[in-house]
Scaffold this motif. Structure first.
Motif, PDB file in Angstrom:
ATOM      1  N   VAL A 109       0.819  -3.326 -10.728  1.00 50.29           N
ATOM      2  CA  VAL A 109      -0.173  -3.599 -10.549  1.00 50.29           C
ATOM      3  C   VAL A 109      -1.514  -3.718 -12.141  1.00 50.29           C
ATOM      4  O   VAL A 109      -1.974  -4.824 -11.947  1.00 50.29           O
ATOM      5  CB  VAL A 109      -1.014  -2.541 -10.289  1.00 50.29           C
ATOM      6  CG1 VAL A 109      -2.557  -2.470 -10.327  1.00 50.29           C
ATOM      7  CG2 VAL A 109      -1.422  -2.615  -8.312  1.00 50.29           C
ATOM      8  N   VAL A 130      -3.857  -7.346  -4.339  1.00 44.32           N
ATOM      9  CA  VAL A 130      -3.973  -7.439  -5.961  1.00 44.32           C
ATOM     10  C   VAL A 130      -3.470  -8.194  -6.432  1.00 44.32           C
ATOM     11  O   VAL A 130      -4.280  -9.386  -7.643  1.00 44.32           O
ATOM     12  CB  VAL A 130      -4.051  -6.062  -6.263  1.00 44.32           C
ATOM     13  CG1 VAL A 130      -3.754  -6.091  -7.827  1.00 44.32           C
ATOM     14  CG2 VAL A 130      -4.435  -4.450  -6.127  1.00 44.32           C
ATOM     15  N   SER A 131      -2.498  -9.046  -6.459  1.00 48.15           N
ATOM     16  CA  SER A 131      -1.606  -9.958  -6.634  1.00 48.15           C
ATOM     17  C   SER A 131      -2.212 -11.319  -6.157  1.00 48.15           C
ATOM     18  O   SER A 131      -2.277 -12.160  -7.350  1.00 48.15           O
ATOM     19  CB  SER A 131      -0.300 -10.236  -6.274  1.00 48.15           C
ATOM     20  OG  SER A 131       0.226 -10.283  -5.304  1.00 48.15           O
ATOM     21  N   GLY A 148      -5.682 -11.335  -8.355  1.00 54.26           N
ATOM     22  CA  GLY A 148      -5.377 -12.082  -9.698  1.00 54.26           C
ATOM     23  C   GLY A 148      -5.227 -13.141  -9.680  1.00 54.26           C
ATOM     24  O   GLY A 148      -5.754 -13.065 -10.975  1.00 54.26           O
TER      25      GLY A 148
END
Length: 278
Positions: free
Chosen positions: A101, A141-142, A145
């Motif tokens: 993360v 989360v990736s 991002g």
């Protein structure tokens, strides 16, 4: 690169990176499987290095992705992210997840669409193979991002012999272009070999393949380094490190083998390392 007129210094840098990578394979390739117990801490430490690069690294046209060492520009994300992702596919604990993360945050801050895309693709593929809460959270989360990097401007122009090599090689000669494309495709051979020979660890090999497929696709779609076949030692060292994170042949045998094995059987030789090196 030589046929295309690349400076001799570029060839020397790539050759030096290859020597470093081979040395790592020779020195660390026989590490015991027990060393995986520290994978979470190692991933977190590497994530810290990526965050430090985003905050303190050399900035070019609004992007902070590089550090200079001994007169050579290195891209820590290309060195560290591949081994982090392959290692995470094997040791998915809370500390390792926190490191992943943090690395997503680092890529968003730099910003680096190519490496953020590598994170997203590898983790989504891993989440499909391993439907675990921590993996799914890291994949979500990736993806966020990666979306952030897409929203941020990326105005870096192409660098000769580094970016757009998959296309510019054909301007030199058709044979050179075919060789470059073939070399890029060969990066995926360890993943294919592992998928066929080691079914118990297919998630790891799929992650490895996704990592380097993403790197090649990023180089094809934008002004991002072309791994291995272009100038830059970071990808060469990163590839060697990611090979080290693949399961050893002896580890794959351990799940099915009896407790009493000969010393020769227990030696962690790894054909996939040799295939990848070749």
């Amino acid at each position: 690169m030589l046929i295309a007129g690349a400076p001799v210094r570029y060839l020397a840098v790539n050759a030096s990176a290859l020597v470093i990578g081979l040395a790592m394979l020779a020195l660390l390739g026989r590490a015991e499987a027990a060393a995986r117990q520290g994978t979470g801490g190692a991933i977190s430490a590497m994530a810290g290095a990526l965050l430090a690069t985003a905050l303190l690294g050399d900035e070019v046209e609004g992007a902070a992705r590089w550090v200079h060492l001994a007169g050579v520009s290195l891209q820590p994300s290309l060195i560290l992210l591949p081994v982090m992702l392959v290692g995470f596919s094997r040791s998915r604990n809370a500390l390792a997840t926190a490191g992943i993360v943090a690395s997503v945050l680092a890529m968003a801050l730099q910003p680096d669409r190519a490496m953020a895309g590598m994170l997203a693709l590898a983790l989504i593929v891993l989440a499909i193979m391993r439907r675990e809460r921590q993996v799914i959270a890291a994949a979500a989360v990736s993806a966020a991002g990666f979306a952030i990097t897409l929203a941020r401007p990326d105005t870096l122009s192409a660098v000769p012999f580094v970016d757009e090599v998959l296309y510019s090689s054909f301007d030199v000669h058709a044979a050179a272009g075919i060789a470059v494309l073939g070399g890029a495709a060969l990066l995926l051979v360890p993943a294919l070999a592992g998928w066929n020979r080691d079914p118990a660890n297919r998630a790891t090999y799929v992650t490895f393949g996704a990592v380097w497929f993403a790197a090649v696709m990023a180089a094809a779609l934008g002004n991002y380094p072309t791994p291995i076949v272009g100038y830059g030692g970071s990808a060469i060292i990163g590839y060697a490190l990611s090979l080290l994170a693949l399961p050893k042949r002896a580890e794959a045998r351990a799940a099915a083998a009896s407790a009493t094995r000969s010393e020769a059987e227990a030696t962690p030789t790894d054909r996939h390392l040799l295939v990848g090196t070749a």
